[in-house]
Design an enzyme around this catalytic site. Structure first.
Site, PDB file in Angstrom:
ATOM      1  N   ARG A   1      -7.404  -3.231   7.888  1.00  0.00           N
ATOM      2  CA  ARG A   1      -6.186  -3.874   8.132  1.00  0.00           C
ATOM      3  C   ARG A   1      -5.003  -3.049   7.763  1.00  0.00           C
ATOM      4  O   ARG A   1      -3.939  -3.227   8.630  1.00  0.00           O
ATOM      5  CB  ARG A   1      -6.070  -5.220   7.103  1.00  0.00           C
ATOM      6  CG  ARG A   1      -7.073  -6.310   7.219  1.00  0.00           C
ATOM      7  CD  ARG A   1      -6.518  -7.423   8.123  1.00  0.00           C
ATOM      8  NE  ARG A   1      -5.203  -7.770   7.652  1.00  0.00           N
ATOM      9  CZ  ARG A   1      -5.245  -8.693   6.604  1.00  0.00           C
ATOM     10  NH1 ARG A   1      -6.264  -9.220   5.958  1.00  0.00           N
ATOM     11  NH2 ARG A   1      -3.741  -9.281   6.483  1.00  0.00           N
TER      12      ARG A   1
ATOM     13  N   CYS B   1       0.812  -6.935   0.007  1.00  0.00           N
ATOM     14  CA  CYS B   1      -0.686  -7.193   0.659  1.00  0.00           C
ATOM     15  C   CYS B   1      -0.544  -7.899   1.862  1.00  0.00           C
ATOM     16  O   CYS B   1       0.277  -7.801   2.888  1.00  0.00           O
ATOM     17  CB  CYS B   1      -1.469  -7.942  -0.269  1.00  0.00           C
ATOM     18  SG  CYS B   1      -0.774  -9.522  -0.930  1.00  0.00           S
TER      19      CYS B   1
END
Length: 279
Positions: free
Chosen positions: A176, A236
């Site tokens: 990611r 995050c």
């Protein structure tokens, strides 16, 4: 009370009048699990369920954003959490969501908050007592307070691109972070903020869900070129796992790591924000 407490410690302290236990389990929709239902089926005796999704700014389209201080205090009071409580937070989630509630409690003024090492999984694996149903709690007073030094917004993150005053560490998985994997949220670009570093939150844990020793956690920050003697902000996907890195830093003595609450679900969705792909 240490920041990280063992199942042995908790078992010995249970029943003390100032001790409060929180189940902070959170699942993503794709996990197809119901955290509240699992809590009501089995939880550590005396625990209350902290609904992260509900104890949030539900008027904000972004997921699980911090609630107003008054809402947080009201929910804590209803859960029997009050001034002077020693609070132990645990979860039973691969997201290690106890860290999110640990961070929130500290931000909103709780003074003694710990995480149960290994969480509910370790507690159950050791054959310790559990109970079911909804707990009955007595309301307690929780003073309204918010330490905004522990949270960052998009404007502050944009300004930090210019000043580089704070190091930014991203808790998402490597795929990611690099953009090799698409973001699971529609309309959110893959990649990371310029200058940010990557420490996947899962790297802080042993196979049994306990935190790695401080020396190994320190090595992770060192390998990512994060200097814990200087300011750090964690980010995050949606603000849930960044607090794991903040907690890991706290175990090393750095208790003032801030969290970008909107995280990538906000940053990556804005077309004018710079995004970097690759390592």
């Amino acid at each position: 009370m240490n920041l990280l407490v063992s199942t042995d410690w908790l078992a010995a302290e249970m029943g003390k009048t100032d001790l409060r236990i929180i189940d902070a389990t959170l699942f993503l929709p794709a996990m197809a699990r119901n955290a509240r239902a699992e809590f009501e089926a089995a939880h550590i005796p005396g625990a209350v369920f902290f609904d992260i999704e509900e104890v949030s700014d539900t008027s904000n389209p972004l997921p699980s954003m911090l609630p107003p201080a008054e809402k947080f205090a009201s929910r804590c009071q209803a859960l029997g959490l009050g001034d002077g409580s020693r609070i132990v937070v645990y979860d039973n989630s691969p997201l290690r969501s106890a860290a999110r509630v640990w961070w929130m409690l500290n931000l909103f003024g709780a003074h003694e908050v710990a995480i149960l090492d290994g969480g509910f999984g370790k507690w159950q694996a050791e054959g310790r007592a559990v109970e079911s149903g909804k707990p009955i709690v007595r309301h307690r007073h929780f003073t309204v307070w918010a330490d905004k030094a522990l949270v960052r917004d998009m404007g502050q993150m944009t300004e930090n691109l210019r000043t580089k005053a704070e190091q930014v560490v991203d808790a998402r998985g490597a795929g990611r972070f690099t953009g090799a994997e698409p973001d699971p949220r529609p309309g959110v670009r893959p990649g990371h903020m310029p200058g940010s570093r990557n420490i996947p939150y899962s790297a802080l844990f042993n196979e049994d869900g306990t935190y790695k020793p401080p020396a190994e956690i320190k090595a992770l920050f060192d390998a990512a070129n994060i200097d814990l003697s200087k300011p750090v902000t964690a980010t995050c996907g949606s603000g849930i796992t960044a607090p794991v890195l903040a907690f890991g830093a706290a175990l090393l003595g750095k208790t003032n790591v801030a969290v970008y609450d909107g995280s990538w679900s906000e940053w990556g969705a804005h077309p004018h924000n710079p995004v970097v792909t690759g390592a």
